[in-house]
Design an enzyme around this catalytic site. Structure first.
Site, PDB file in Angstrom:
ATOM      1  N   GLU A 133     -21.721  92.613 -16.438  1.00  0.00           N
ATOM      2  CA  GLU A 133     -21.145  93.912 -16.972  1.00  0.00           C
ATOM      3  C   GLU A 133     -22.252  94.697 -17.813  1.00  0.00           C
ATOM      4  O   GLU A 133     -22.152  94.857 -19.010  1.00  0.00           O
ATOM      5  CB  GLU A 133     -19.956  93.577 -18.130  1.00  0.00           C
ATOM      6  N   GLU A 187     -13.098  89.367 -12.309  1.00  0.00           N
ATOM      7  CA  GLU A 187     -12.638  89.204 -13.484  1.00  0.00           C
ATOM      8  C   GLU A 187     -11.363  90.130 -13.570  1.00  0.00           C
ATOM      9  O   GLU A 187     -11.531  91.298 -13.163  1.00  0.00           O
ATOM     10  CB  GLU A 187     -13.223  89.630 -14.844  1.00  0.00           C
TER      11      GLU A 187
HETATM   12  C1  BGC Z   1     -16.115  90.040 -20.326  1.00  0.00           C
HETATM   13  C2  BGC Z   1     -15.386  88.778 -20.646  1.00  0.00           C
HETATM   14  C3  BGC Z   1     -14.443  89.136 -21.802  1.00  0.00           C
HETATM   15  C4  BGC Z   1     -13.178  89.725 -21.114  1.00  0.00           C
HETATM   16  C5  BGC Z   1     -11.966  90.099 -22.005  1.00  0.00           C
HETATM   17  C6  BGC Z   1     -14.818  91.201 -19.906  1.00  0.00           C
HETATM   18  O1  BGC Z   1     -15.371  92.202 -20.001  1.00  0.00           O
HETATM   19  O2  BGC Z   1     -16.768  89.952 -18.987  1.00  0.00           O
HETATM   20  O3  BGC Z   1     -16.442  87.961 -21.331  1.00  0.00           O
HETATM   21  O4  BGC Z   1     -13.792  87.905 -22.308  1.00  0.00           O
HETATM   22  O5  BGC Z   1     -13.918  90.855 -20.604  1.00  0.00           O
HETATM   23  O6  BGC Z   1     -12.364  90.994 -22.643  1.00  0.00           O
END
Ligand code: BGC
Length: 477
Positions: free
Chosen positions: A196, A381
């Site tokens: 990111e 993610e």
């Molecule tokens: C990040 C993580 C974070 C998750 C939840 C993402 O933007 O890569 O490190 O914990 O979001 O906020």
């Protein structure tokens, strides 16, 4: 903002491709079973990041966590410090057992640069050996590692010399990548250079909420460009130095970036809100997708940056596009804000514990839109903060359905990683938000992991793909 610039932006926003509309769920014909829709070898896994789970780290964040703002407000909610975190550094075998319990066939994890290179030019071979052992452990259990080289944290010596504000960081992270590729290449095929870059720009250099705590839009945009240059160099190193095809699929390396995408929706039909939503979308979402096609970094923000730079090795540097998707924002033009707009969640929306809009349709929209980039996609993610754990099953099911739906319509999506395997250190929010499929008891010395209800949902999805969740045995926990 000059008139010409405003006109260009306005025009761009009106003609820029919006996210394809999400069909209403009731209008959807039932989808065929996921296994018939998703490609064989689809990766179903969970994700974590070193600083958030390992514990015992010493980097730019460890320093930041101790500090407070001039008004006395601590940098981290409740003055939490990452400390032992989930103690995954010492409990890795147990975490692998959790992945087996889920039925996962993949794990996205990151390496802690500050452990591997604690001082400039000093390489810690014992740490590298431990990471190598982890990769072997995963493979032996049928779990494909997806390794992120850098997930936000920097070694102290890099931060002390300016971190991403210093062009030398590109050299340093390139050299670090080379060593990692040589060390782990025989076990790892799937790499993610940076996590990111847009979020780091926003929180570290624009909002000042993460280290280095700056509010300097101009610098932020240059930091974004620098991270893109670093990515290109890192991708090249990985391809040059990881030549071993660990799983025999004909690819020694597959390189990508984990790109945070959000749905930005104009708050009203007013042209300015539409223009700002389009502008925010292009800068935050589209830019990092386009660089792979054009080989150029093109950033134009009036009064802040006007970059158009050809970058060696950038074009085609993604073998896949990694998407981190969480939520949607409404956008209202606000020229007093450093980002020229205000983002918020519409009233009455279902939200997670951090107040983020829960909008699974957005994942479908993102997949349809970025699928047009012609690259395979991994959802690197996706998850929600849910302290009670009772809403995560529905969240997981609906987001996974969005993936299946997009795949059914031809999007080349190859994997889904849930954020997160465990509750963990959620940056400025500390330990309060609970993102884990497994809940972590931070008061217990062994950081006991307990399944949340979403574990059963994940197992069901895994079984639907022909994967085989295994009961955890005591000695693995
Ligand atoms: C990040 C993580 C974070 C998750 C939840 C993402 O933007 O890569 O490190 O914990 O979001 O906020």
């Amino acid at each position: 903002m000059s008139l010409i610039h405003a006109a260009k932006i306005a025009l761009g926003s009106l003609v820029s491709e919006p996210h394809p509309p999400a069909p209403s769920r009731s209008a959807l014909a039932p989808l065929p079973p996921a296994q018939q829709v998703l490609p064989s070898g689809f990766l179903l896994g969970a994700a974590t990041a070193s600083h958030q789970v390992e514990g015992g780290n010493d980097n730019d964040w460890s320093e930041w966590e101790k500090g407070s703002y001039p008004d006395g407000k601590p940098h981290i909610k409740h003055q939490d410090v990452s400390g032992v975190a989930c103690d995954s550094w010492n409990r890795f075998a147990g975490d692998v057992a959790l992945l087996r319990e889920l039925g996962a066939n993949a794990y996205r994890l990151s390496l802690e640069w500050s452990r591997l290179e604690p001082e400039e030019g000093t390489w810690n071979e014992a740490v590298a050996d431990r990471y190598l052992e982890w990769m072997r452990m995963l493979r032996a259990q049928g779990i494909q590692p997806m390794v992120t080289l850098n997930h936000f944290t920097l070694p102290r010596w890099v931060a002390a010399q300016g971190g991403w504000a210093n062009e030398k960081t590109v050299e340093w992270i390139t050299a670090y990548t080379r060593r990692v590729a040589r060390k782990l290449g025989a076990e790892v095929d799937l790499w993610c250079t940076l996590n990111e870059p847009n979020v780091l720009m926003a929180f570290g250099y624009m909002k000042g909420e993460w280290p280095p705590g700056l509010s300097d839009g101009k610098l932020g945009l240059h930091v974004l460009a620098r991270q893109i240059r670093a990515h290109a160099r890192m991708a090249r190193e990985l391809r040059e130095h990881d030549t071993v095809d660990a799983d025999g699929d004909g690819h020694a390396t597959r390189v990508g970036i984990a790109h945070h995408v959000r749905i930005f929706q104009p708050a009203t039909r007013s042209p300015m809100d539409r223009v700002m939503a389009g502008f925010t979308d292009r800068l935050f979402n589209q830019l990092l997708v386009d660089v792979n096609r054009t080989g150029r970094i093109q950033i134009s923000v009036p009064g802040m940056a006007d970059l158009d730079e050809a970058v060696p090795d950038l074009k085609g540097s993604y073998d896949y596009l990694g998407l981190n998707y969480y939520s949607r924002d409404m956008v209202r033009a606000d020229f007093k804000s450093p980002t020229l707009s205000r983002q918020y969640v519409a009233e009455g929306r279902p939200v997670n514990d951090l107040g983020w809009d829960i909008y699974p349709e957005g994942l479908y929209q993102a997949l349809k839109r970025y699928g047009r980039a012609g690259l395979p996609i991994y959802i690197t993610e996706n998850g929600m903060a849910d302290g009670k754990g009772d809403r995560r099953p529905g969240f997981l099911r609906e987001h996974f359905e969005a993936v299946v739906h997009a795949a059914h319509e031809g999007v080349d999506v190859r994997g889904y990683f849930h954020w997160s395997l465990l509750d963990n250190f959620e940056w400025a929010e500390g330990f309060e938000p609970r993102f884990g499929l497994f809940q972590v008891d931070y008061s217990s010395p062994d950081r006991t992991r307990t399944p949340t209800p979403a574990v059963a949902t994940f197992q069901e999805l895994a079984r639907g793909l022909g994967l085989d969740p295994q009961a955890r045995t005591d000695d693995a926990a």
